[in-house]
Every structure is written in structure tokens, then in C-alpha cells.
Design a protein around this motif. Structure first.
Motif, mmCIF file in Angstrom:
data_model
loop_
_atom_site.group_PDB
_atom_site.id
_atom_site.type_symbol
_atom_site.label_atom_id
_atom_site.label_comp_id
_atom_site.label_asym_id
_atom_site.label_seq_id
_atom_site.Cartn_x
_atom_site.Cartn_y
_atom_site.Cartn_z
ATOM 1 N N UNK A 86 0.741 -1.235 0.069
ATOM 2 C CA UNK A 86 0.046 0.127 -0.015
ATOM 3 C C UNK A 86 0.893 1.193 0.098
ATOM 4 N N UNK A 87 0.584 2.261 -0.823
ATOM 5 C CA UNK A 87 1.480 3.521 -0.905
ATOM 6 C C UNK A 87 1.371 4.313 0.344
ATOM 7 N N UNK A 88 0.299 4.392 0.832
ATOM 8 C CA UNK A 88 0.398 5.082 2.247
ATOM 9 C C UNK A 88 1.291 4.276 3.260
ATOM 10 N N UNK A 89 1.334 3.037 3.166
ATOM 11 C CA UNK A 89 2.153 2.150 4.169
ATOM 12 C C UNK A 89 3.731 2.474 3.843
ATOM 13 N N UNK A 90 4.011 2.630 2.710
ATOM 14 C CA UNK A 90 5.302 2.749 2.098
ATOM 15 C C UNK A 90 5.609 4.109 2.522
ATOM 16 N N UNK A 91 4.844 5.103 2.450
ATOM 17 C CA UNK A 91 5.234 6.406 2.730
ATOM 18 C C UNK A 91 5.849 6.750 4.523
ATOM 19 N N UNK A 92 5.182 5.856 5.115
ATOM 20 C CA UNK A 92 5.696 5.989 6.468
ATOM 21 C C UNK A 92 7.089 5.489 6.626
ATOM 22 N N UNK A 93 7.799 5.154 5.793
ATOM 23 C CA UNK A 93 9.416 4.975 5.816
ATOM 24 C C UNK A 93 10.004 6.262 5.892
ATOM 25 N N UNK A 94 9.384 7.355 5.450
ATOM 26 C CA UNK A 94 10.122 8.726 5.230
ATOM 27 C C UNK A 94 9.705 9.555 6.638
ATOM 28 N N UNK A 95 10.803 10.250 6.786
ATOM 29 C CA UNK A 95 10.836 10.969 8.202
ATOM 30 C C UNK A 95 9.638 11.973 8.241
ATOM 31 N N UNK A 102 -9.090 4.516 6.889
ATOM 32 C CA UNK A 102 -10.725 3.986 7.071
ATOM 33 C C UNK A 102 -10.748 2.558 7.053
ATOM 34 N N UNK A 103 -9.635 1.693 6.377
ATOM 35 C CA UNK A 103 -9.753 0.288 6.397
ATOM 36 C C UNK A 103 -8.542 -0.354 6.111
ATOM 37 N N UNK A 104 -8.404 -1.638 5.741
ATOM 38 C CA UNK A 104 -7.158 -2.093 5.214
ATOM 39 C C UNK A 104 -6.585 -1.470 3.788
ATOM 40 N N UNK A 105 -7.540 -1.085 3.305
ATOM 41 C CA UNK A 105 -7.118 -0.662 1.960
ATOM 42 C C UNK A 105 -7.226 0.846 1.693
ATOM 43 N N UNK A 106 -5.944 1.476 1.263
ATOM 44 C CA UNK A 106 -5.726 3.019 1.289
ATOM 45 C C UNK A 106 -5.498 3.738 2.616
ATOM 46 N N UNK A 107 -4.188 3.533 3.027
ATOM 47 C CA UNK A 107 -3.842 4.477 4.038
ATOM 48 C C UNK A 107 -3.609 5.881 3.554
ATOM 49 N N UNK A 108 -4.055 6.584 4.352
ATOM 50 C CA UNK A 108 -4.125 8.074 4.254
ATOM 51 C C UNK A 108 -2.902 8.918 4.781
ATOM 52 N N UNK A 164 0.658 24.706 -4.021
ATOM 53 C CA UNK A 164 0.987 25.654 -2.670
ATOM 54 C C UNK A 164 0.910 24.715 -1.311
ATOM 55 N N UNK A 165 0.902 23.472 -1.429
ATOM 56 C CA UNK A 165 0.805 22.509 -0.344
ATOM 57 C C UNK A 165 2.081 22.622 0.602
ATOM 58 N N UNK A 166 1.903 22.484 2.051
ATOM 59 C CA UNK A 166 3.055 22.836 2.816
ATOM 60 C C UNK A 166 3.638 21.163 2.927
ATOM 61 N N UNK A 167 3.083 20.255 1.885
ATOM 62 C CA UNK A 167 3.957 18.783 1.758
ATOM 63 C C UNK A 167 3.325 18.242 0.569
ATOM 64 N N UNK A 168 4.356 17.704 -0.044
ATOM 65 C CA UNK A 168 4.168 16.999 -1.301
ATOM 66 C C UNK A 168 4.645 15.836 -1.566
ATOM 67 N N UNK A 169 3.999 14.781 -2.083
ATOM 68 C CA UNK A 169 4.510 13.365 -2.646
ATOM 69 C C UNK A 169 4.385 13.336 -4.023
ATOM 70 N N UNK A 170 5.451 12.884 -4.652
ATOM 71 C CA UNK A 170 5.343 12.602 -5.987
ATOM 72 C C UNK A 170 5.814 11.219 -6.285
#
Length: 573
Positions: A86-95, A102-108, A164-170
Motif C-alpha cells: 500500500x502506498x500509504x504504508x510505504x510513505x511511513x518509511x519517510x521522516x 478507514x480500512x485495510x485498503x488505502x492508508x491516508x 502551494x501545499x506545505x507537503x508534497x508527494x511525487x
């Protein structure tokens, strides 16, 4: 803005990108012979420039976002190592990145505590807004992890190229380049677990010549509901499939043009903590991406993106669970996003780069909720959750990068944005005694308008200083950015006979303005890395999801979910 004007804007962007696509065959043709070999490629910018501050394995150049603090690169080991599906799970590796779900699918994901529409997520250059007001399908859920070459997380404001977001993911797929003796590649992967209904499978295959390429990829992930510590089943199953095809053209070593089409299909997604499940969700995305890397001369890098994404999402409270609610309900929704961006980097004088560009984004969403006495008779229009809402943000930006020999770098930028929002179906009356969206908004906020617009200017400045070895970097930055309310915050119109279950957007919400300071240092050696960052954010007119208790500007105190502007301060370490 009418549809003709919007189409005209998009056509203009198409024309610019197509003009750029033929540029390598004319004005820039001479650069091809000057391009170094791949093994000899110099860092971005002039070969005479001093290296930019702070070199670290997890920090990598992406476009013109320099090697610097607060830019984290998640590379091959995480993307293709099977640890995260899950991409949301992957991103938690970043500082400084966390997530909710909401569920097992789609971490926000959340960056420095801000999530949802407060951060911007671009998936292979495209913006995808989900079809669920409750965020069953956040943008990151549309990124098939295994199919991307790199993920870049930008904490704070370091560029205006992506909004203009104070955080960006590409999430990025890099251009494919083949050679005469290396004209194909194939890869596959699989991973399994205790709640896998069969292993997760993924594949990618590509063929091509030095000038053309064709790539196809896909994956399948089917998960069962899991058992909690007591052995009770927690409804969390889903079945997700992704597929993509891409055509690439690389007329020379510096240029690439890629046209891609991608589909995402998720069915039978269960959400234990919600009142509904999602029996089906379909997403289609088309993209055209142009890249011209920096050669020698005044004109440096050129980038252009066009995209269109369509999401169709269905939620109900009976097809995937035992029906025991007072009424059977179903809520079909759609979300269409179109947009593009174009920028050009210019090398005007020694050690100074200037970039200018445009960034256009439009989203149309609608979601109606129907009710009935039983699952076989669900035809009464109960609420217009999203009453045919159009949101638009168009921006122009200029930013510069001044390299100061033996000291560091100064980066700065300014951006102007035009925000517009419209609810076309604000006066559509649901069945029975249910109020129209405008009537519902008016009952909580007084006089309201179904049209809103605002223009605002923001900017940033950032100084980065390098100390002598061991490698130590210091930085300080200030930024002013603005965010308009999203579809749910501004125009949500979820009525209910129980006031505490009403969900009412606020059409009068003002722009949320962030004035943020970032300070930090980073130490890097052959055996260890240390990064310390401190930030302070003073937010004017921050958008707060709250409960109605007769606060200033509210006409009711019935515990309904509402939105209002407040002053807020955020700080983090």
C-alpha cells in the motif's frame, strides 16, 4: 467559468506541450552532441557550480528540487522489496510522515501532521481525487507501489512547481531508454501473508528501440479480513487490480515524450469502522508527459504534464454486510480531475538559475445518497452529498536558485493563484422533507452563495549553508502558502433526521494561509546520519472540522459536523 473557457485553457496547455515536443528536432538539436555519456553525466546546473549542501543516501535530486534537507527519496529497495503493498504504508518509511486509515485498503498519509487536501499527491504527474467523502480511497490508494521508479516526499515548502501545499508527494515513473542490443526487459514479483487470499502478484514488461518504447504493467492484491487479538474477524477484505500501458518516444538523449493509460479496479472493500462498504470502485487515468533535460546554454530543463483522471465509486450498507440499519442506503459518486503544468528553467548568469511556469488543476465531483425501506427498493434521493461541485486552482510561479561559492545556496520563489468553487446542484430538492443543499447550508451558516472565488499571492525563501567536513548542513526557510477548502469542506450536504449525524460543509470558508518557518541541521558521515528539523506554522483562517455548538458564525448547537475558519499555530520537532 463556462465549459468553453475551460476547454480553451486546456487546449492552450496542449498546444504548448506539443510545441515543446518538436523543439528537440529544431532549436535544441545541437545539444545532443554535447551531452556527456551516462557514466560522465554532471550534476544539474553548470559544471562549475559548487555542490549543493548536504549529501545523503536517502536524499536525491528530483527535477530541480535540489539535494537538500526535507526531501526524502524512497528508492528501489522499498518500492520493489515487497515490504509494502500500500502506498500509504510505504510513505511511513519517510521522516515526519504518518498515516490514518478507514480500512485495510488505502492508508491516508500525513506530513508533519497535515493530511487530506492539505498535502498534494501527484501520481506519475496526475492528480487523482477520490470518490468517497469519508476517504475510503485517498489519492495514495491509486498508486500501485511496484510500478514506480521513485517516490519523493517534500516536507515543508521548497518549490512552487507542484502547487502551494506545505507537503508534497511525487510518485514517479522515469522514461525508458533502450539500446540496439538491449531492447527488452521483464520483471515479476510476489508476496504473501497470513491474510492474503492467494499471493499478491505484479509484473512489468517493456520492449523498444533507442527511439520508441512500449511498456505494460499490472498487479493484483486480494486480502481477507484479519483476526484481532481475541480471534474475532475485523471486516477489512478487498480485491484490487491495476493495469497500465505506456508509449514512449525518445528522439535524443535529452528528450522524452510519454503517453500512458492506467486503470484501477477495487471491489468488495470492507470498512469495519464505517457505516458503509464499497462494492466497487473504478479509476481511469490518461497522461501525457514531456521532458527535456538540461543541456548547455540559456535554456535548461523543460517539463510539461497533461492529465485526466476519472473515478467512479459506490458505497452501500447492505451488499457486503448483514443489513440491520433502519434504511437501506447507497451512494454512487464520481470525481473527474483534469489539469497540467509546464515550466522552463533558465541559466541566466553564472551560478543563477531561474524557473517560470504554470500549474492548472480542475476537479468535478458529485455524490448522491439514496435510501429505501429495503435493499430491493433504494430509490429515494435522500441527500446531495456533493452537489455537482467544480473546484479550480490556476497558478503562475517564478523561482530562482542562486549558488554562493563556498557558502551554500539561496532559493526563493513567488506564486499567484486563482481559486474558484461552484456547486451547480445547490438548489436541487431531495425527496420528501429533506432540504436542498442551499437550505441545509443556510440553516447553519445564514446567507450563503454557491459560487466562491479568491486570488492570493504567496512565496518562499530558503538559505542553505554547508560547513567544512565532516559534512554538516544548516538551513533556514520561510514560506507563505494558501489552500482553499476542498469539496467536502465547502459544499458537503449530508442531511439526517438525527442532527448529530448531519455533515454540513461551509460555502463561505476563506482561504487557509500558512506562514511557516523551518530551521534545521544535518550531519552525515560514512557510518551515521543525523537530521534535526524544527518548524513553526502560523495559520490564518485554518479550516477546522468541528461540531455545531453555537460558535461564532453558527446558527445552531445541535452537534452536527460543520466547518469553520480559526486561527491556529503548529510547531514540530
Amino acid at each position: 467559468m463556462d465549459n468553453n473557457e475551460w476547454v480553451a485553457r486546456r487546449t492552450a496547455v496542449v498546444a504548448m506541450v506539443l510545441c515543446l515536443a518538436v523543439t528537440p528536432l529544431t532549436g535544441f538539436a545541437g545539444n545532443e552532441q554535447q551531452k556527456p555519456n551516462a557514466e560522465e553525466t554532471l550534476p544539474e546546473g553548470s559544471e562549475n557550480q559548487e555542490p549543493l549542501p548536504v549529501l545523503r543516501a536517502e536524499v536525491e535530486v528530483f527535477g530541480k528540487i535540489a539535494k537538500t534537507h526535507a526531501v526524502t527519496h524512497l528508492g528501489d529497495a522499498l518500492l520493489h522489496g515487497g515490504q509494502a503493498k500500500d502506498a500509504g504504508d510505504l510513505l511511513r518509511a519517510a521522516l515526519a510522515v504518518s498515516s490514518g486509515r478507514m480500512g485495510a485498503h488505502g492508508l491516508d498519509p500525513r506530513i508533519r501532521g497535515l493530511g487530506e487536501s492539505s498535502i498534494r499527491i501527484l501520481i506519475d504527474g496526475a492528480e487523482i481525487h477520490g470518490g468517497c467523502p469519508n476517504r475510503m480511497d485517498p489519492p495514495s490508494s491509486f498508486a500501485a507501489v511496484e510500478s514506480y521508479d521513485e517516490v519523493v516526499v517534500v516536507r515543508g515548502v521548497q518549490t512552487h512547481r507542484y502547487g502551494t501545499a506545505p507537503g508534497t508527494v511525487l510518485f514517479e515513473r522515469l522514461p525508458i531508454r533502450f539500446f540496439e542490443d538491449r531492447w527488452w526487459r521483464v520483471s515479476a514479483n510476489t508476496v504473501t501473508g497470513t491474510n492474503n487470499d492467494g499471493p499478491a502478484l505484479g509484473f512489468s514488461a517493456a520492449v523498444g528501440t533507442p527511439r520508441f518504447s512500449l511498456e505494460i504493467s499490472g498487479d493484483r492484491l486480494k486480502m481477507d479480513s484479519y483476526l484481532d487479538g481475541k480471534g474475532d474477524e475485523v471486516a477489512s477484505a478487498f480485491d484490487s487490480r491495476n493495469g497500465a500501458v505506456a508509449l514512449g518516444w525518445t528522439p535524443d538523449d535529452l528528450t522524452s515524450l510519454r503517453l500512458s493509460y492506467e486503470i484501477n479496479r477495487t471491489v468488495d472493500a470492507l470498512y469495519a469502522g464505517a457505516g458503509m462498504d464499497s462494492p466497487e470502485s473504478e479509476t481511469d487515468a490518461a497522461r501525457l508527459r514531456f521532458r527535456r533535460d538540461a543541456g548547455h546554454g540559456v535554456v535548461g530543463q523543460i517539463r510539461g504534464d497533461l492529465y485526466r483522471t476519472d473515478v467512479a465509486h459506490v458505497m452501500d450498507n447492505y451488499s457486503l454486510r448483514e443489513w440491520n440499519a433502519p434504511m437501506a442506503m447507497i451512494a454512487p459518486s464520481t470525481s473527474r480531475s483534469t489539469g497540467g503544468r509546464l515550466w522552463i528553467d533558465l541559466n541566466l548568469i553564472d551560478r543563477f538559475e531561474l524557473a517560470a511556469g504554470i500549474d492548472l488543476a480542475h476537479n468535478n465531483r458529485e455524490a448522491f445518497r439514496y435510501a429505501g425501506p429495503n435493499p430491493d427498493n433504494v430509490s429515494m434521493l435522500q441527500s446531495l452529498l456533493w452537489p455537482e461541485v467544480d473546484l479550480e486552482q490556476n497558478g503562475l510561479f517564478i523561482e530562482g536558485n542562486l549558488s554562493i561559492k563556498a557558502v551554500g545556496a539561496l532559493r526563493f520563489g513567488i506564486r499567484g493563484d486563482s481559486f474558484r468553487a461552484t456547486a451547480t446542484a445547490a438548489d436541487v430538492k431531495p425527496s420528501g422533507l429533506n432540504p436542498s443543499p442551499r437550505q441545509l447550508w443556510r440553516s447553519y451558516y445564514g446567507a450563503v452563495d454557491d459560487r466562491w472565488e479568491r486570488n492570493i499571492v504567496g512565496g518562499f525563501a530558503r538559505f542553505e549553508h554547508r560547513l567544512p567536513p565532516p559534512k554538516v548542513g544548516l538551513f533556514a526557510g520561510f514560506s507563505r502558502t494558501a489552500r482553499a477548502a476542498d469539496t467536502t469542506q465547502r459544499f458537503m450536504a449530508g442531511n439526517n433526521s438525527m442532527a448529530s449525524k448531519r455533515w454540513v460543509g461551509n460555502p463561505a470558508l476563506d482561504v487557509e494561509v500558512h506562514n511557516q518557518i523551518d530551521l534545521g541541521m544535518e550531519f552525515s558521515s560514512s557510518i551515521s546520519d543525523l537530521e534535526v528539523t524544527v518548524f513553526f506554522d502560523n495559520a490564518d483562517d485554518a479550516i477546522l472540522r468541528d461540531r455545531a455548538h453555537g460558535q461564532s458564525g453558527l446558527l445552531k448547537e445541535d452537534n452536527a459536523t460543520i466547518y469553520r475558519n480559526i486561527s491556529a499555530r503548529r510547531a514540530g520537532l
